[in-house]
Design a protein around this motif. Sequence first.
Motif, PDB file in Angstrom:
ATOM      1  N   PRO A  34     -36.028  12.264 -72.563  1.00  0.00           N
ATOM      2  CA  PRO A  34     -36.066  13.546 -72.177  1.00  0.00           C
ATOM      3  C   PRO A  34     -37.105  13.722 -70.728  1.00  0.00           C
ATOM      4  O   PRO A  34     -38.100  13.278 -70.737  1.00  0.00           O
ATOM      5  CB  PRO A  34     -36.825  13.990 -73.223  1.00  0.00           C
ATOM      6  CG  PRO A  34     -37.401  13.060 -74.028  1.00  0.00           C
ATOM      7  CD  PRO A  34     -36.800  11.855 -73.657  1.00  0.00           C
ATOM      8  N   ASN A  35     -36.676  14.591 -69.985  1.00  0.00           N
ATOM      9  CA  ASN A  35     -37.422  14.900 -68.698  1.00  0.00           C
ATOM     10  C   ASN A  35     -37.944  16.526 -68.800  1.00  0.00           C
ATOM     11  O   ASN A  35     -37.136  17.242 -69.267  1.00  0.00           O
ATOM     12  CB  ASN A  35     -36.295  14.977 -67.557  1.00  0.00           C
ATOM     13  CG  ASN A  35     -37.069  15.236 -66.375  1.00  0.00           C
ATOM     14  OD1 ASN A  35     -38.013  15.682 -66.154  1.00  0.00           O
ATOM     15  ND2 ASN A  35     -36.650  14.557 -65.390  1.00  0.00           N
ATOM     16  N   ILE A  36     -39.341  16.426 -69.077  1.00  0.00           N
ATOM     17  CA  ILE A  36     -39.768  17.661 -69.425  1.00  0.00           C
ATOM     18  C   ILE A  36     -39.574  18.708 -68.415  1.00  0.00           C
ATOM     19  O   ILE A  36     -39.498  20.019 -68.910  1.00  0.00           O
ATOM     20  CB  ILE A  36     -41.313  17.389 -69.401  1.00  0.00           C
ATOM     21  CG1 ILE A  36     -41.876  18.643 -69.823  1.00  0.00           C
ATOM     22  CG2 ILE A  36     -41.930  17.039 -68.089  1.00  0.00           C
ATOM     23  CD1 ILE A  36     -41.942  18.871 -71.428  1.00  0.00           C
ATOM     24  N   LEU A  42     -33.835  24.157 -68.377  1.00  0.00           N
ATOM     25  CA  LEU A  42     -32.640  24.474 -69.287  1.00  0.00           C
ATOM     26  C   LEU A  42     -33.187  25.715 -70.153  1.00  0.00           C
ATOM     27  O   LEU A  42     -32.405  26.735 -70.246  1.00  0.00           O
ATOM     28  CB  LEU A  42     -32.619  23.555 -70.057  1.00  0.00           C
ATOM     29  CG  LEU A  42     -31.172  23.600 -71.177  1.00  0.00           C
ATOM     30  CD1 LEU A  42     -30.149  24.218 -70.469  1.00  0.00           C
ATOM     31  CD2 LEU A  42     -31.073  22.375 -72.128  1.00  0.00           C
ATOM     32  N   TYR A  43     -34.481  25.769 -70.667  1.00  0.00           N
ATOM     33  CA  TYR A  43     -34.663  26.704 -71.858  1.00  0.00           C
ATOM     34  C   TYR A  43     -35.040  28.223 -70.799  1.00  0.00           C
ATOM     35  O   TYR A  43     -34.816  29.254 -71.179  1.00  0.00           O
ATOM     36  CB  TYR A  43     -35.965  26.540 -72.372  1.00  0.00           C
ATOM     37  CG  TYR A  43     -35.631  25.462 -73.595  1.00  0.00           C
ATOM     38  CD1 TYR A  43     -35.166  26.219 -74.792  1.00  0.00           C
ATOM     39  CD2 TYR A  43     -35.601  24.096 -73.622  1.00  0.00           C
ATOM     40  CE1 TYR A  43     -34.947  25.504 -75.876  1.00  0.00           C
ATOM     41  CE2 TYR A  43     -35.373  23.600 -74.815  1.00  0.00           C
ATOM     42  CZ  TYR A  43     -34.950  24.103 -76.195  1.00  0.00           C
ATOM     43  OH  TYR A  43     -34.660  23.569 -76.943  1.00  0.00           O
ATOM     44  N   GLY A  44     -35.615  28.099 -69.701  1.00  0.00           N
ATOM     45  CA  GLY A  44     -35.974  29.021 -68.836  1.00  0.00           C
ATOM     46  C   GLY A  44     -34.493  29.779 -68.426  1.00  0.00           C
ATOM     47  O   GLY A  44     -34.398  31.038 -68.599  1.00  0.00           O
ATOM     48  N   MET A  45     -33.547  29.046 -68.130  1.00  0.00           N
ATOM     49  CA  MET A  45     -32.094  29.745 -67.879  1.00  0.00           C
ATOM     50  C   MET A  45     -31.767  30.294 -69.113  1.00  0.00           C
ATOM     51  O   MET A  45     -30.923  31.486 -68.663  1.00  0.00           O
ATOM     52  CB  MET A  45     -31.118  28.588 -67.272  1.00  0.00           C
ATOM     53  CG  MET A  45     -31.558  28.078 -65.867  1.00  0.00           C
ATOM     54  SD  MET A  45     -30.564  26.598 -65.377  1.00  0.00           S
ATOM     55  CE  MET A  45     -29.241  27.516 -65.276  1.00  0.00           C
ATOM     56  N   LEU A  46     -31.719  29.709 -70.405  1.00  0.00           N
ATOM     57  CA  LEU A  46     -31.163  30.408 -71.451  1.00  0.00           C
ATOM     58  C   LEU A  46     -31.939  31.548 -71.859  1.00  0.00           C
ATOM     59  O   LEU A  46     -31.486  32.558 -72.193  1.00  0.00           O
ATOM     60  CB  LEU A  46     -31.241  29.287 -72.516  1.00  0.00           C
ATOM     61  CG  LEU A  46     -30.547  28.052 -72.684  1.00  0.00           C
ATOM     62  CD1 LEU A  46     -30.592  27.264 -73.518  1.00  0.00           C
ATOM     63  CD2 LEU A  46     -29.042  28.745 -72.796  1.00  0.00           C
ATOM     64  N   ALA A  47     -33.086  31.824 -71.519  1.00  0.00           N
ATOM     65  CA  ALA A  47     -33.912  32.898 -71.751  1.00  0.00           C
ATOM     66  C   ALA A  47     -33.636  33.979 -70.778  1.00  0.00           C
ATOM     67  O   ALA A  47     -33.413  35.225 -71.318  1.00  0.00           O
ATOM     68  CB  ALA A  47     -35.380  32.553 -71.334  1.00  0.00           C
ATOM     69  N   ILE A  48     -33.417  33.870 -69.687  1.00  0.00           N
ATOM     70  CA  ILE A  48     -32.887  34.725 -68.683  1.00  0.00           C
ATOM     71  C   ILE A  48     -31.552  35.239 -69.187  1.00  0.00           C
ATOM     72  O   ILE A  48     -31.319  36.463 -68.925  1.00  0.00           O
ATOM     73  CB  ILE A  48     -32.758  34.251 -67.157  1.00  0.00           C
ATOM     74  CG1 ILE A  48     -34.208  33.785 -66.760  1.00  0.00           C
ATOM     75  CG2 ILE A  48     -32.080  35.085 -66.212  1.00  0.00           C
ATOM     76  CD1 ILE A  48     -34.100  33.081 -65.379  1.00  0.00           C
ATOM     77  N   VAL A  49     -30.475  34.288 -69.331  1.00  0.00           N
ATOM     78  CA  VAL A  49     -29.127  34.789 -69.853  1.00  0.00           C
ATOM     79  C   VAL A  49     -29.386  35.605 -71.160  1.00  0.00           C
ATOM     80  O   VAL A  49     -28.686  36.600 -71.167  1.00  0.00           O
ATOM     81  CB  VAL A  49     -28.398  33.632 -70.274  1.00  0.00           C
ATOM     82  CG1 VAL A  49     -27.255  34.154 -70.778  1.00  0.00           C
ATOM     83  CG2 VAL A  49     -27.911  33.025 -68.901  1.00  0.00           C
ATOM     84  N   PHE A  50     -30.206  35.281 -72.184  1.00  0.00           N
ATOM     85  CA  PHE A  50     -30.612  36.063 -73.288  1.00  0.00           C
ATOM     86  C   PHE A  50     -30.956  37.501 -72.906  1.00  0.00           C
ATOM     87  O   PHE A  50     -30.791  38.686 -73.432  1.00  0.00           O
ATOM     88  CB  PHE A  50     -31.357  35.296 -74.037  1.00  0.00           C
ATOM     89  CG  PHE A  50     -31.826  36.180 -75.329  1.00  0.00           C
ATOM     90  CD1 PHE A  50     -32.743  37.091 -75.485  1.00  0.00           C
ATOM     91  CD2 PHE A  50     -30.803  36.342 -76.509  1.00  0.00           C
ATOM     92  CE1 PHE A  50     -33.311  37.704 -76.499  1.00  0.00           C
ATOM     93  CE2 PHE A  50     -31.307  36.958 -77.713  1.00  0.00           C
ATOM     94  CZ  PHE A  50     -32.361  37.747 -77.740  1.00  0.00           C
ATOM     95  N   MET A  51     -32.014  37.362 -71.922  1.00  0.00           N
ATOM     96  CA  MET A  51     -32.780  38.947 -71.632  1.00  0.00           C
ATOM     97  C   MET A  51     -31.342  39.898 -70.836  1.00  0.00           C
ATOM     98  O   MET A  51     -31.348  40.938 -71.319  1.00  0.00           O
ATOM     99  CB  MET A  51     -33.678  38.522 -70.603  1.00  0.00           C
ATOM    100  CG  MET A  51     -34.968  37.954 -71.195  1.00  0.00           C
ATOM    101  SD  MET A  51     -35.714  38.977 -72.585  1.00  0.00           S
ATOM    102  CE  MET A  51     -36.203  40.508 -71.400  1.00  0.00           C
ATOM    103  N   ILE A  52     -30.647  39.191 -70.076  1.00  0.00           N
ATOM    104  CA  ILE A  52     -29.510  39.806 -69.295  1.00  0.00           C
ATOM    105  C   ILE A  52     -28.410  40.526 -70.459  1.00  0.00           C
ATOM    106  O   ILE A  52     -28.155  41.577 -70.521  1.00  0.00           O
ATOM    107  CB  ILE A  52     -28.661  39.119 -68.408  1.00  0.00           C
ATOM    108  CG1 ILE A  52     -29.657  38.995 -67.138  1.00  0.00           C
ATOM    109  CG2 ILE A  52     -27.593  39.741 -67.825  1.00  0.00           C
ATOM    110  CD1 ILE A  52     -29.211  37.794 -66.379  1.00  0.00           C
ATOM    111  N   VAL A  53     -27.981  39.799 -71.409  1.00  0.00           N
ATOM    112  CA  VAL A  53     -27.241  40.179 -72.490  1.00  0.00           C
ATOM    113  C   VAL A  53     -27.857  41.156 -73.235  1.00  0.00           C
ATOM    114  O   VAL A  53     -27.194  42.229 -73.726  1.00  0.00           O
ATOM    115  CB  VAL A  53     -26.842  38.922 -73.340  1.00  0.00           C
ATOM    116  CG1 VAL A  53     -26.141  39.612 -74.573  1.00  0.00           C
ATOM    117  CG2 VAL A  53     -26.005  38.110 -72.681  1.00  0.00           C
TER     118      VAL A  53
END
Length: 373
Positions: A34-36, A42-53
């Motif tokens: 795992p690369n920190i 990855l989690y940051g991008m998922l959070a941004i997508v979730f906020m937009i939706v």
Amino acid sequence: MPYRSTRKPMNGIPAGYRKYAEPHSKSLCCCGCPNIFAVILLYGMLAIVFMIVFICFSASSGRQYERDKDPFSSKTFYQRKTKEDIELYKPKEEKGEHIEILRRRLTDLTDGYRDIKDLKKKYYNHCKTCSVVTSSGRLLFHQAGEEIDSAECVIRMNNAPVVGYEEYVGKKTTSRIVCFRSVANLKKSMLTGRGFTKEVVVWGAENPSHGRWAMSKLKMFLRQYLQTKWFSLKDGGEEIANAIFESETGISREKSHTWLSTGLFTMLFALQTCDNITVYGMVDENYCKLHKEIEAPYHYYENLPWNECEFLNMHENKMKQGHRYLTEKALYRRFASMFNLNFKYPAWNLTNASHVDFKSPFREKYMKEHTKR
């Protein structure tokens, strides 16, 4: 004899095979470990997508129209009756006091309608004369179109059209009172051109128990028909209508499984916004019993399996879940004794209208049912 290394294996791999295993081990370490930084990205991008939706969903579903924490909240205002709601109606001895209480509630109800484009704006229109046009098929018996349009304001209900029926129902529409369930049934011909509606007044859309789809649909129509003004009854307004119905009839809406109709909301709206009201095409509570031979479609614009009286009686005779149309009409008779309210096609005999007396088929059954217990 092939050469074998005598060195001890490292990490379980013989020394002679390390040159083959090392590159593979390095690739495993680079790709498998795992690369920190990659995980954070990855989690940051998922959070941004979730906020937009989430933002898009909230905007489309009318989240900004959440109910206000004000005195008209159903839990803090017009508390439901408990023991008293099954007792016989006890009218106010003084007519003036009765009218004063009713007017205050009507004002509270009308103030609950607000401009959707600016929620701080309450409903503001007022008319000297109003024509309230029902959806009854009896309107087809009379060419009252010009008479209806002669009023300063013309009020219609739900998706009752004017195009093609102008001779009978008129062509002008000032206000269209719409149940949240009927918003989806509004057609282009009712909002533009000859069927142009100046303002649509919706009740029930902001009630949380009805979900978000009603307000979403309402917002869609608002964006599509910008020339029409759109008003919505904020949450808690229905409780005021319930209080008026219960206090005037002595019937618990909840315990009698009664649904308030758009006709009742239309009448309450008109009583507050109009000085003089003429209702077209509405029968009284005794009409179907006295004039069984005169049949008419329930709606003037569509064919249904029942005629008008069959439909009214069907709901009035239900003891579980239904509209009490004839009971509401008996209520309008009482209103006629307190306000400038008249009825045409058919005309009502209002000589015995009283703010005290109240009789309807359902109320008699309801009271007998409760007195047996």
